[in-house]
Design a protein around this motif. Sequence first.
Motif, PDB file in Angstrom:
ATOM      1  N   PHE A  84       0.813  -1.209   0.000  1.00 12.30           N
ATOM      2  CA  PHE A  84       0.000   0.000   0.000  1.00 12.30           C
ATOM      3  C   PHE A  84       0.848   1.262   0.000  1.00 12.30           C
ATOM      4  CE2 PHE A  84      -2.877  -2.947   2.498  1.00 12.30           C
ATOM      5  CZ  PHE A  84      -3.690  -3.224   1.407  1.00 12.30           C
ATOM      6  N   ALA A  85       0.302   2.302  -0.607  1.00 17.40           N
ATOM      7  CA  ALA A  85       0.844   3.655  -0.516  1.00 17.40           C
ATOM      8  C   ALA A  85      -0.272   4.522   0.059  1.00 17.40           C
ATOM      9  CB  ALA A  85       1.269   4.163  -1.884  1.00 17.40           C
ATOM     10  N   TYR A  86      -0.082   5.017   1.283  1.00 18.46           N
ATOM     11  CA  TYR A  86      -1.120   5.781   1.974  1.00 18.46           C
ATOM     12  C   TYR A  86      -0.963   7.267   1.650  1.00 18.46           C
ATOM     13  CZ  TYR A  86      -1.630   1.443   4.606  1.00 18.46           C
ATOM     14  OH  TYR A  86      -1.832   0.131   4.965  1.00 18.46           O
ATOM     15  N   VAL A  87      -1.984   7.845   1.002  1.00 15.46           N
ATOM     16  CA  VAL A  87      -1.926   9.224   0.537  1.00 15.46           C
ATOM     17  C   VAL A  87      -3.181   9.958   1.019  1.00 15.46           C
ATOM     18  CG1 VAL A  87      -1.734  10.730  -1.485  1.00 15.46           C
ATOM     19  CG2 VAL A  87      -0.707   8.436  -1.537  1.00 15.46           C
ATOM     20  N   PRO A  88      -3.039  11.166   1.590  1.00 12.39           N
ATOM     21  CA  PRO A  88      -4.222  11.911   2.021  1.00 12.39           C
ATOM     22  C   PRO A  88      -5.184  12.152   0.855  1.00 12.39           C
ATOM     23  CG  PRO A  88      -2.234  12.900   2.925  1.00 12.39           C
ATOM     24  CD  PRO A  88      -1.789  11.875   1.939  1.00 12.39           C
TER      25      PRO A  88
ATOM     26  N   PHE B  70       8.297  12.168  -1.244  1.00 13.27           N
ATOM     27  CA  PHE B  70       7.923  13.109  -0.193  1.00 13.27           C
ATOM     28  C   PHE B  70       8.240  12.536   1.189  1.00 13.27           C
ATOM     29  CE2 PHE B  70       4.591  14.204   2.914  1.00 13.27           C
ATOM     30  CZ  PHE B  70       4.837  15.555   3.071  1.00 13.27           C
ATOM     31  N   LYS B  71       7.895  11.260   1.396  1.00 14.58           N
ATOM     32  CA  LYS B  71       8.165  10.640   2.705  1.00 14.58           C
ATOM     33  C   LYS B  71       9.654  10.579   2.997  1.00 14.58           C
ATOM     34  CE  LYS B  71       5.878   6.839   1.977  1.00 14.58           C
ATOM     35  NZ  LYS B  71       5.343   5.483   2.233  1.00 14.58           N
ATOM     36  N   GLN B  72      10.454  10.303   1.967  1.00 15.55           N
ATOM     37  CA  GLN B  72      11.900  10.256   2.181  1.00 15.55           C
ATOM     38  C   GLN B  72      12.451  11.627   2.575  1.00 15.55           C
ATOM     39  OE1 GLN B  72      13.618   7.426   2.296  1.00 15.55           O
ATOM     40  NE2 GLN B  72      11.662   6.374   1.825  1.00 15.55           N
TER      41      GLN B  72
ATOM     42  N   ILE C 178       1.783   8.539  -8.675  1.00 15.66           N
ATOM     43  CA  ILE C 178       1.358   8.967  -7.346  1.00 15.66           C
ATOM     44  C   ILE C 178       2.207   8.281  -6.280  1.00 15.66           C
ATOM     45  CG2 ILE C 178      -0.524   8.867  -5.663  1.00 15.66           C
ATOM     46  CD1 ILE C 178      -2.463   9.132  -8.028  1.00 15.66           C
ATOM     47  N   CYS C 179       2.421   6.985  -6.440  1.00 18.80           N
ATOM     48  CA  CYS C 179       3.215   6.235  -5.462  1.00 18.80           C
ATOM     49  C   CYS C 179       4.650   6.744  -5.423  1.00 18.80           C
ATOM     50  CB  CYS C 179       3.202   4.743  -5.798  1.00 18.80           C
ATOM     51  SG  CYS C 179       1.609   3.938  -5.569  1.00 18.80           S
ATOM     52  N   ALA C 180       5.227   7.049  -6.590  1.00 15.11           N
ATOM     53  CA  ALA C 180       6.610   7.517  -6.648  1.00 15.11           C
ATOM     54  C   ALA C 180       6.759   8.889  -6.007  1.00 15.11           C
ATOM     55  CB  ALA C 180       7.077   7.548  -8.101  1.00 15.11           C
ATOM     56  N   VAL C 181       5.832   9.802  -6.322  1.00 14.53           N
ATOM     57  CA  VAL C 181       5.897  11.155  -5.772  1.00 14.53           C
ATOM     58  C   VAL C 181       5.715  11.131  -4.264  1.00 14.53           C
ATOM     59  CG1 VAL C 181       4.703  13.373  -5.672  1.00 14.53           C
ATOM     60  CG2 VAL C 181       5.182  12.313  -7.886  1.00 14.53           C
TER      61      VAL C 181
END
Length: 336
Positions: free
Chosen positions: A246-250, A329-331, A322-325
């Motif tokens: 999963f990639a958790y995005v607001p 951001f998290k990094q 979306i997952c890459a961006v």
Amino acid sequence: MKIIIFGGTGVISRAIVREGIARGHEMTVVNRGTRTVDFGGTVETILADRKDQESFSERMRDVTADVVIDMIAFDEADAAQTVEVFGGRVKQMIFTSSTAAYKKPYHSLPIREDVESLCDSDEFPYGFKKANLERYLQEQMKKGGTPITIIRPSLTFGEGCANIGVLRQNANIVHRIRNGKPLVLPGDGTAPWSFTFAPDLAKGYLLACQNEATYNQAFHITNTQLVLFEDLYRTIGKILGIEPKFAYVPSEVLCQADPGLFAHFQYEKKYAHYFSVEKFQKAAPEYKPEIDLETGLRDILNGWEAEGMPLDEEKDALEDRICAVYDEFKQKMKTI
């Protein structure tokens, strides 16, 4: 019972027609004929386009029925047309609204009809139009005349559906899980949910037909199995024998990225969607949803396999971006 259904080829409406046939009712579908569903030759089809108001009214003038089920009324004008054409000529009119018509955030959980109010903002046009449709119908109820029933489905899956997943990516979900690609989830994916399957919902519609306890009332008809939104993907992973990533995005970020694709999450589905069906079960005690999440999804995955539903490459590429961006951001956040 003679039942006319406006639509008849959509996910929910075709299930209603099949359930009506199984119960021995005389079913007639009214639509433009742009799609066809094989019901085995037991259903009358009337070709008519409600957008051509004059010809539609003329076409319906001599049509008789006990109950009219309107699956394709999306705003007040559509509902007014049905009332004008069939009011006083049938025993009941059933209109399909949506849980999207509620004002957010909710004030009850499980969500109850008597606690919530209709939305009054046009930020999410679909929900706002359904809310205005209901306001019009409530005024008609006060006037008397032909009894009206409003049904508010929540997210419903079934034969022919193309609305599964955050991006409504459908068969892409299987592709991404099998290839180890993450799936986008809004927030943390743990909002409580009621995922309903069309055959269960169809039984509810038929139980509402000529049921006086449902006259001039509005009801949820949803599944009662309590799951989380991420369980949708986890269950598909279970069926495939692969744990999904999963990639958790607001939801706000998703909506900014593509308002057309993600507005339904920002303005509706980021909230808990677990609905009480107590009111409907009081009116129709026989109603009991039987299709759990795993059983329903197995049937749908088998359908995708049989039909060879293709990969939506544009949505797959969008989900990759979306997952890459968001991973980038998290990094960066870790360095602050």
